[in-house]
Design a protein around this motif. Structure first.
Motif, mmCIF file in Angstrom:
data_model
loop_
_atom_site.group_PDB
_atom_site.id
_atom_site.type_symbol
_atom_site.label_atom_id
_atom_site.label_comp_id
_atom_site.label_asym_id
_atom_site.label_seq_id
_atom_site.Cartn_x
_atom_site.Cartn_y
_atom_site.Cartn_z
ATOM 1 N N SER A 247 0.877 -1.301 -0.256
ATOM 2 C CA SER A 247 -0.119 -0.409 -0.105
ATOM 3 C C SER A 247 0.768 1.616 -0.224
ATOM 4 O O SER A 247 2.274 0.917 -0.582
ATOM 5 N N GLU A 248 0.049 1.940 0.160
ATOM 6 C CA GLU A 248 0.595 3.802 0.193
ATOM 7 C C GLU A 248 1.968 3.798 0.958
ATOM 8 O O GLU A 248 2.413 4.393 1.708
ATOM 9 N N SER A 249 1.086 3.033 2.342
ATOM 10 C CA SER A 249 1.962 3.150 3.628
ATOM 11 C C SER A 249 2.750 3.020 3.288
ATOM 12 O O SER A 249 3.754 3.669 4.721
ATOM 13 N N GLU A 250 3.472 1.451 2.967
ATOM 14 C CA GLU A 250 5.151 1.054 3.283
ATOM 15 C C GLU A 250 6.272 2.347 2.287
ATOM 16 O O GLU A 250 7.037 2.928 2.740
ATOM 17 N N TRP A 251 5.489 2.859 0.857
ATOM 18 C CA TRP A 251 6.453 3.620 0.473
ATOM 19 C C TRP A 251 6.406 5.165 0.776
ATOM 20 O O TRP A 251 7.155 5.598 1.017
ATOM 21 N N ARG A 252 5.515 5.902 2.152
ATOM 22 C CA ARG A 252 5.611 6.819 3.093
ATOM 23 C C ARG A 252 6.618 6.882 4.003
ATOM 24 O O ARG A 252 6.927 7.428 4.184
ATOM 25 N N ALA A 253 6.552 5.370 4.860
ATOM 26 C CA ALA A 253 7.018 4.620 5.441
ATOM 27 C C ALA A 253 8.921 5.444 4.742
ATOM 28 O O ALA A 253 9.693 5.539 5.238
ATOM 29 N N ARG A 254 8.837 4.139 3.615
ATOM 30 C CA ARG A 254 10.152 4.471 3.350
ATOM 31 C C ARG A 254 10.850 6.019 3.016
ATOM 32 O O ARG A 254 12.251 6.132 2.948
ATOM 33 N N LEU A 255 9.971 6.843 2.378
ATOM 34 C CA LEU A 255 10.207 8.507 2.012
ATOM 35 C C LEU A 255 10.564 9.022 3.193
ATOM 36 O O LEU A 255 11.457 9.646 3.161
ATOM 37 N N LEU A 256 9.920 8.830 4.481
ATOM 38 C CA LEU A 256 10.012 9.358 5.458
ATOM 39 C C LEU A 256 11.589 9.220 5.959
ATOM 40 O O LEU A 256 12.246 10.013 6.730
ATOM 41 N N MET A 257 12.275 7.749 6.265
ATOM 42 C CA MET A 257 13.216 7.269 6.962
ATOM 43 C C MET A 257 14.251 7.889 5.985
ATOM 44 O O MET A 257 15.305 8.311 5.906
ATOM 45 N N GLU A 258 14.582 8.409 4.029
ATOM 46 C CA GLU A 258 15.312 8.353 3.502
ATOM 47 C C GLU A 258 15.506 10.336 3.988
ATOM 48 O O GLU A 258 16.297 10.531 3.314
ATOM 49 N N GLN A 259 13.897 11.166 4.427
ATOM 50 C CA GLN A 259 15.169 12.688 4.509
ATOM 51 C C GLN A 259 15.053 12.187 5.880
ATOM 52 O O GLN A 259 15.308 14.177 6.319
ATOM 53 N N SER A 260 15.022 11.629 6.695
ATOM 54 C CA SER A 260 15.686 11.812 8.484
ATOM 55 C C SER A 260 17.465 12.555 7.795
ATOM 56 O O SER A 260 18.107 11.498 6.979
ATOM 57 N N SER A 261 18.037 12.297 9.182
ATOM 58 C CA SER A 261 18.997 12.722 8.812
ATOM 59 C C SER A 261 20.169 11.134 9.869
ATOM 60 O O SER A 261 21.298 10.602 9.462
ATOM 61 N N ALA A 262 19.042 9.971 9.639
ATOM 62 C CA ALA A 262 19.415 8.911 9.892
ATOM 63 C C ALA A 262 20.289 8.144 9.431
ATOM 64 O O ALA A 262 20.109 8.235 8.208
#
Length: 441
Positions: A247-262
């Motif tokens: 679903s789109e949920s998993e793609w949102r998670a991937r983008l969120l992590m990519e945008q982070s400083s982690a």
């Protein structure tokens, strides 16, 4: 729950080719890092693939967003694995593929190395084998060290390392062994933060992409928090297949992590470097020179490249239709069970020609390799079978860089997979092969 499938005795392999594979590892580590920094090369090389493959398209969209905001990954961690076969026809060690995401099974594979050394120490004389010819395998400690040093570079003593895992994970114990290595080897943050003198060691947590979307937040300074915990390192053991994004949920998670400083292992750019299309592009004349200066290193890499072609090469496509048994057709997918072999290569190519669309960009053609066939005893589901088998070796590499400083660039152990010679696919978790170790001849 069942025992991992394994070979009762190690596979024999020439030591000279084994050393060659190990020497290639730090060169491939450096190559992956340099290619990852060339956003234009990644976007242009995968542009046609983007039109034919929805999964690659979504990955490229995230990558494009990071380029637009000029997102810098100062600390870059790569846990890679390069897979090889010793081709009998060319008498050469040739690369099958380069894995930059979820390079798995090394920890379980290292247990098989221990098992074989133990068996040969007791019974080796009876069968003429020497246990010291099975090389030690330290994937858990090497990968644990790389993750710990990345955590240290992030410089936050209470932050966690987050394993991103599949909801229905069959290979969980390989991951738990790595968590255990971190817990046992780095129990106290005093190792890295002596001024604190506390007992907070390196903690690992496990989250699916769905859980990251539900529990994750991005703070104004770029900090990633998941379930209230500050994340230093995101270690992907999922996210490499379309099945992981229902679903789109998993793609949102991937983008969120990519945008982070982690620190991402891998970042989206590292992930794209591992695609089959980039492997094929790097094998073209004069492309390696774009990323590497050392001529000896370039020559060593070229020596291990198998034949790789895109499907707009009409001469190669014609030859593959005539002699499909000499080729493997590969889509932009990781994990076993995706490749196309034999008469299906001809049928798929003819179908794509008739369609006259951009779908051919979703595939590459690779020279089929023919490794030596040897007798093996394969253990699966509590029983054994004697089979004619072939072996594929994978060498793990660990790479950590903080801006211009290379902190780590080394070999991190190995993974040996043995399968029935009549089987084309080779993944253990996918059910095609068994874990093995190596006996150097």
């Amino acid at each position: 729950m069942v025992h991992a499938p394994f070979s009762l005795l190690p596979a024999q392999f020439p030591e000279s080719y084994w050393k060659q594979a190990y020497e290639l590892t730090p060169i491939f580590n450096e190559l992956v890092d340099r290619v990852s920094l060339d956003g234009q090369f990644l976007q242009e090389s995968l542009s046609r693939t983007k039109t034919a493959d929805d999964f690659t398209c979504r990955l490229l969209d995230i990558h494009s967003k990071m380029l637009k905001i000029n997102k810098k990954e100062d600390i870059r961690l790569g846990l890679n694995r390069s897979d090889y076969m010793l081709d009998e026809q060319t008498k050469s060690l040739l690369q099958v593929e380069l894995n930059t995401i979820s390079s798995a099974s090394g920890c379980v594979g290292s247990l098989v190395s221990e098992l074989h050394r133990n068996i040969l120490s007791h019974y080796g004389k009876l069968i003429g084998l020497d246990s010291t010819r099975v090389p030690s395998n330290s994937v858990s400690s090497q990968y644990g060290e790389a993750l710990a040093k990345a955590w240290s570079e992030y410089n936050h003593p209470r932050a966690v390392i987050m394993f991103v895992v599949q909801a229905e994970e069959r290979n969980m114990y390989d991951q738990h062994l790595l968590s255990a290595a971190l817990r046992e080897r780095y129990p106290f943050s005093v190792c890295y933060f002596p001024q604190l003198y506390n007992t907070h060691g390196i903690t690992t947590i496990r989250k699916t992409l769905t859980e990251v979307d539900q529990e994750g937040v991005l703070l104004p300074d770029g900090t990633l928090c998941v379930d209230g915990q500050h994340v230093a390192v995101v270690y992907f053991r999922a996210g490499y297949t379309p099945v992981d994004y229902p679903s789109e949920s998993e793609w949102r998670a991937r983008l969120l992590m990519e945008q982070s400083s982690a620190i991402k292992c891998p970042s989206i750019s590292y992930h794209l470097v591992g695609t089959k299309k980039i492997q094929q592009e790097l094998a073209k004349p004069n492309v390696l020179e774009r990323f590497l200066e050392n001529k000896d290193d370039i020559a060593k890499l070229r020596e291990c490249f198998a034949g790789l072609w895109c499907l707009d090469d009409s001469d190669i496509v014609k030859k593959a239709i005539q002699r499909p048994e000499l080729f493997v057709m590969k889509p932009q997918r990781e994990g076993g069970g995706n490749n196309i072999y034999g008469d299906t290569v001809r049928e798929t190519l003819q179908k794509l020609q008739k369609a006259g669309s951009q779908e051919d960009a979703a595939y590459i053609l690779m020279q089929k390799l023919f490794p030596k066939i040897s007798a093996a005893i394969l253990m699966r589901d509590g029983s054994f079978r004697k089979e004619n088998a072939i072996t594929e070796i994978g060498i793990f590499g660990a790479y950590l860089r903080n801006k211009d400083k290379i902190i780590l660039n080394n070999q991190g152990g190995y993974l040996i997979r043995t399968k029935i010679s009549s089987s084309d696919e080779g993944g253990v978790v996918a059910g095609f092969a068994v874990f093995d170790s190596i006996y150097l001849t």
